[in-house]
Design an enzyme around this catalytic site. Structure first.
Site, short mmCIF file in Angstrom:
data_model
loop_
_atom_site.label_atom_id
_atom_site.label_comp_id
_atom_site.label_asym_id
_atom_site.label_seq_id
_atom_site.Cartn_x
_atom_site.Cartn_y
_atom_site.Cartn_z
N GLY A 54 0.83 -1.22 0.04
CA GLY A 54 -0.03 -0.20 0.23
C GLY A 54 0.76 1.35 0.11
O GLY A 54 1.99 1.10 0.49
N LEU A 57 -1.38 7.57 2.30
CA LEU A 57 -0.43 8.24 3.18
C LEU A 57 0.51 7.33 4.29
O LEU A 57 1.51 7.84 4.45
CB LEU A 57 -1.45 9.07 4.01
CG LEU A 57 -2.03 10.10 3.34
CD1 LEU A 57 -3.12 11.01 4.06
CD2 LEU A 57 -0.99 11.16 2.68
N ARG A 345 -22.34 13.40 11.99
CA ARG A 345 -22.56 12.51 10.93
C ARG A 345 -23.56 11.56 10.91
O ARG A 345 -24.63 11.10 10.17
CB ARG A 345 -21.31 11.96 10.33
CG ARG A 345 -20.21 13.04 9.82
CD ARG A 345 -18.99 12.50 9.60
NE ARG A 345 -18.16 13.36 8.81
CZ ARG A 345 -16.96 13.15 8.27
NH1 ARG A 345 -16.63 11.92 8.54
NH2 ARG A 345 -16.32 14.09 7.76
N GLU A 444 -5.75 3.06 7.82
CA GLU A 444 -7.01 2.76 7.98
C GLU A 444 -7.03 1.38 8.14
O GLU A 444 -7.93 0.78 8.53
CB GLU A 444 -7.76 3.19 6.64
CG GLU A 444 -9.36 2.85 6.75
CD GLU A 444 -9.92 3.35 5.64
OE1 GLU A 444 -9.52 3.93 4.51
OE2 GLU A 444 -11.44 3.02 5.81
N LEU A 460 -6.36 11.42 7.86
CA LEU A 460 -5.16 11.81 7.06
C LEU A 460 -3.99 12.15 8.01
O LEU A 460 -2.91 11.45 8.09
CB LEU A 460 -5.41 13.28 6.55
CG LEU A 460 -6.11 13.42 5.46
CD1 LEU A 460 -6.34 14.68 4.55
CD2 LEU A 460 -6.20 12.19 4.32
#
Lengths: 656, 247
Positions: A54, A57, A345, A444, A460
């Protein structure tokens, strides 16, 4: 382990705990851990090989940093370039406890907000460290040339985000993720040029190699030549992102997948809190069956837009401008007068779904339901003038018009919630080490920092915190014990891993059924969204488990994958990912079923207050659910890690 | 809507390619161009024909992975990425020709998929600031005037899709390269390596086989992010400066 089968679905195993966080007060832990982690002499680093899967970030920053330190890094991504990783699509910003605004921010406050935002289901020690290293991230990125927004005096600008009361979010217009990722990508490319990092783009990890109980390498497929390759190392890092694409429609990139993490899970790595999914309330609704992706609109729109649906279901297909104010239901303002359109949310998302399920949704019908609510700027245009609205939201309005063909200055926007981020992931300890020694998980892909819900602008932050600062310090404690004895590629465990990959590839191509891979993926997504999405019930989850199992069976009997294995074959790539999603989906449902409480992005209908609000049960569920693979046809084993809070007090949420 | 598609099919890097015609019906005007191709692929799989390979990932105009030439234009008739091109830009009954990016340094891998790793190698030549992790000064230690920060940001918006190369009759990657040189050259952090960067990146560009820039401006017209032509002037200025002014 108990022999007793619970709900006919799983067994409960021994409790687990993190053993790596030093036994000192939380604010001193990270300093102590860095000091205690053994050092590796620079001359010895050259002898140590690290694989990183991967290049988002977390992966790109870890690759760059470990490469600079002098380790031999092999970096893998499925895209054509590491610059394409999906971190690139994050818009809003990155949090950091810099307190540049002198508005009372601090490491403790960022830590506190993160814990509270995650409904107290994250590990306190990891979360505190995240807040602690956050300030260094901004310094690092600025030094790399990341063009953050600046004020006229030349200093960095900040804004507030996600309902917090301080301005701690650094941003680069609506492209913060892109700019941060390009910074990490450039740092990675610099190391590639320097020869410390070897890049394998268009490669996909399909198996983890475990030898003598340790992660020692991966089996990857070169997606261009089709060749199955063995790559050995002293340690393996997974930074392969989340698994939101289990829902098919999500804000994730098309290729985002769970395969690397799931393959590691099947080899013994525990999967923690798989049912924790974050739903984003302001996405552009689905327009039809053809749709492949949901596009997120910045949540900042809720600052000025008013959300409503028609009061009467028969008005739903009318032009919204023809519906008079008295026939509109501004439902968030009605139910939550204190927060109105700015409720968190999960609440905004759930209420939107409720309105649509009730039959008061707007926009095109998909599967018999209109899935959209209005986000109306008419009042803002009247109050501020169209020019002011344009200055504030112009780019978002253009994007909306581009996708839907509607002009939001004239017609209210339509929005609907969408799957956005997964807080669950592979279980890791304080060192980010999984339950397989030598396997580290960052960003993540791990579970540790966000609890049951992620604070805006924190994804992030976590990716870069793990990659630039945490992992490079913790992995050295492991690598200091190396170099480990070399494992030959003809070792039986390596050969087995290779064979399982080639057998699987062969199997996909030989089923010779009638249904495309995508059709299975879409069907899985519908089951997951309806029954393991933002609202879940005991009965619904049990049905979902049966449906997912039946779908998986049908997939292996009836999937059609054309072409061959010896070249680029995108259907074959998808088949492997969807096969893993079909197993992952079942575990998500089992995890959701066993957690009989509402928290974060997970609303359990049986657990609500009299007012219909989410009700947590801290006395029963203040733990991490870490699932052990039970073998093909076996049952998963639940290991509980009790969450202990020393620096923070647990509180119930209220937004009334 | 009903469409007639002519699509470049090529089995592999060394195979001979050909245009193949496909008819497709029932395309929604709300579909993106790539969703229309998804629909075609479902149809092909049903008929037992291998689906058309094409690149895409984020499908929201950011990652830069998608990109095909549509009726002779990079990314198609609108100034956006292929994933953000919607079928309402076409009419019922249209004939659409779909080809991969055409440029020697972007060899075809299969069908519409090309190899753009040359871009990564140009970045490797110097498209970065040499700063190791962990010892950066406080972010406020070096103020950046807003106009410089804004121009750096504008240039940093490049998504590396390669449309500029596909649109350029010379197959030049000057817009891509100029964007990076401008992004880093506008910032104080990028100054120490500014000259060396410009020289090394342009040398790598030529080495990869990209053509020279003759200021035709097709690149900037095709660029989905609106990177302006003047980043190329800035790049040329930096190369000149490296050669004459400072040595």
């Amino acid at each position: 382990m108990t022999d007793q089968l619970i709900d006919g679905l799983y067994r409960e195993g021994e409790p687990i705990a993190d053993t790596k966080a030093p036994d000192v007060p939380v604010p001193e832990m990270w300093t102590r851990r860095k000091f205690d982690a053994a050092l590796v002499n620079p001359a010895n680093r050259r002898k140590l090989d690290v694989i990183i899967v991967g290049t988002g970030l977390a992966g790109a920053s870890a690759g760059a940093t470990l490469g600079e330190a002098g380790y031999n890094v092999k970096s893998f991504c499925y895209q054509d370039s590491p610059r394409r990783a999906h971190s690139i699509a994050a818009q809003g910003g990155i949090n950091a406890a810099k307190n540049y605004k002198d508005d009372g921010d601090s490491v403790y406050r960022l830590f506190y907000d993160t814990e509270k935002g995650g409904d107290y289901r994250s590990r306190e020690t990891n979360t505190y460290r995240l807040a602690e290293v956050s300030a260094g991230i901004i310094d690092q990125c600025v030094a790399q040339g990341v063009p953050f927004a600046r004020e006229y005096g030349g200093l960095l600008d900040n804004r507030s985000f996600g309902g917090v009361q301080v301005s701690r979010t650094f941003y680069a217009r609506g492209q913060t993720g892109q700019q941060l990722l390009i910074g990490a990508y450039q740092a990675l490319e610099r190391q590639i040029a320097a020869g410390t990092v070897q890049m394998f783009a268009r490669h996909e990890m399909l198996e983890l190699v475990v030898v003598d109980g340790r992660a020692r390498g991966i089996i990857a497929r070169d997606l261009v030549s089709g060749e199955i390759e063995t790559h050995m190392a002293d340690a393996v890092v997974l930074a392969s992102g989340g698994y939101g694409n289990v829902f098919y429609l999500s804000t994730n990139a098309m290729g985002s997948n769970v395969t690397a993490a799931w393959r590691a899970h099947r080899k013994g790595a525990y999967f923690a809190n798989p049912c924790y999914t974050q739903i984003h309330p302001t996405c552009i609704p689905q327009s039809g069956e053809h749709q492949s992706k949901l596009t997120l609109m910045s949540e900042s729109l809720r600052n000025d837009g008013r959300i409503w649906v028609p009061k009467n279901a028969e008005d739903c297909d009318k032009d919204p401008r023809q519906i008079p104010p008295e026939d509109r239901d501004y439902y968030l303002e009605r139910i939550y007068p204190a927060f109105g359109n700015l409720v968190p949310r999960d609440i905004a998302s759930r209420q939107a779904k409720n309105m649509c399920d009730e039959g008061r949704g707007v926009g095109p019908e998909v599967d018999g339901v209109r899935r959209g609510v209005y986000l109306d700027f008419a009042a803002a245009i009247e109050r501020m003038g169209e020019e002011a609205v344009r200055a504030k939201y112009g780019n978002l309005f253009e994007m909306y018009e581009q996708i839907t063909g509607d002009n939001p200055y004239q017609v209210p926007m339509r929005i609907y919630p969408a799957v956005h981020y997964t807080m669950g992931g592979l279980w890791v300890d304080y060192d980010l080490e999984a339950s397989i020694p030598g396997l580290f998980v960052a960003g993540e892909a791990n579970f540790s920092d966000h609890g049951a819900n992620r604070l805006g602008a924190s994804a992030l932050m976590q990716g870069l915190a793990d990659g630039y600062f945490v992992l490079p310090n913790t992995i050295r404690a492991y690598l200091a014990k190396g170099p480990f004895e070399k494992v030959a590629e003809d070792h039986p465990d390596v050969q087995d891993a290779r064979r399982s990959v080639s057998d699987r590839v062969e199997r996909f191509l030989s089923v010779g059924g009638t249904r495309s891979v995508d059709s299975y993926h879409k069907e899985l997504g519908k089951i997951m969204w309806e029954k393991c999405g933002m609202e879940r019930t005991d009965a619904g989850l049990r049905e979902a488990i049966e449906q997912v199992r039946a779908l998986r069976q049908d997939f292996w009997d009836n999937v059609r994958v054309l072409g061959t294995a010896d070249g680029l074959n995108q259907s074959l790539e998808k088949a492997g990912r969807v096969a893993d999603f079909l197993e992952m989906g079942e575990l998500m449902c089992i995890d959701a079923l066993h957690r009989r409480e509402s928290c974060g992005g997970h609303f359990r209908a049986e657990s609500q207050t009299e007012d219909g609000e989410a009700l947590r049960h801290d006395d029963e569920f203040a733990y991490v659910a870490a699932w052990e693979w039970g073998g093909d046809g076996g049952t998963p084993v639940l290991h509980k890690e009790d969450l202990t809070f020393k620096a923070i007090e647990l509180k119930q949420r209220s937004y009334k | 809507m009903k469409l007639a598609l002519s699509i470049w099919r090529q089995d592999g890097p060394r195979a001979k390619g050909r245009m193949v015609r496909y008819d497709i019906d029932g395309v929604s005007e709300d579909s993106s161009f790539l969703e229309m191709l998804d629909m075609l692929n479902e149809q092909l799989i049903e008929e037992g024909e291998e689906p058309v390979a094409f690149d895409s990932d984020c499908r929201e105009g950011i990652c830069g992975m998608c990109g095909v030439v549509v009726n002779g234009s990079a990314h198609g008739p609108e100034r956006t990425t292929t994933c953000q091109l919607h079928m309402r830009s076409f009419k019922d009954g249209d004939e659409i020709v779909i080809e991969p990016w055409r440029a020697d340094p972007f060899p075809v891998i299969k069908d519409l998929v090309v190899d753009r790793s040359a871009f990564d190698r140009i970045i490797q030549a110097g498209g970065f600031v040499s700063v190791n992790t962990g010892a950066a000064p406080d972010a406020h230690a070096v103020p950046v005037p807003k106009e410089h920060a804004d121009r750096a940001f504008m240039a940093a918006e490049c998504i590396g899709c390669g449309a500029c190369v596909a649109a350029c009759p010379n197959g030049s990657a000057s817009l891509f390269m100029g964007a990076k040189i401008t992004h880093l050259g506008e910032l104080p952090q990028g100054q120490p390596e500014r000259d060396a960067r410009a020289v090394a990146m342009t040398e790598q560009h030529d080495h990869e086989g990209f053509g020279g820039c003759t200021n035709l401006g097709e690149c900037t017209r095709a660029c989905p992010k609106g990177i302006p032509l003047n980043v190329i002037s800035q790049m040329n200025g930096d190369v000149r400066r490296a050669g004459y002014g400072h040595r």
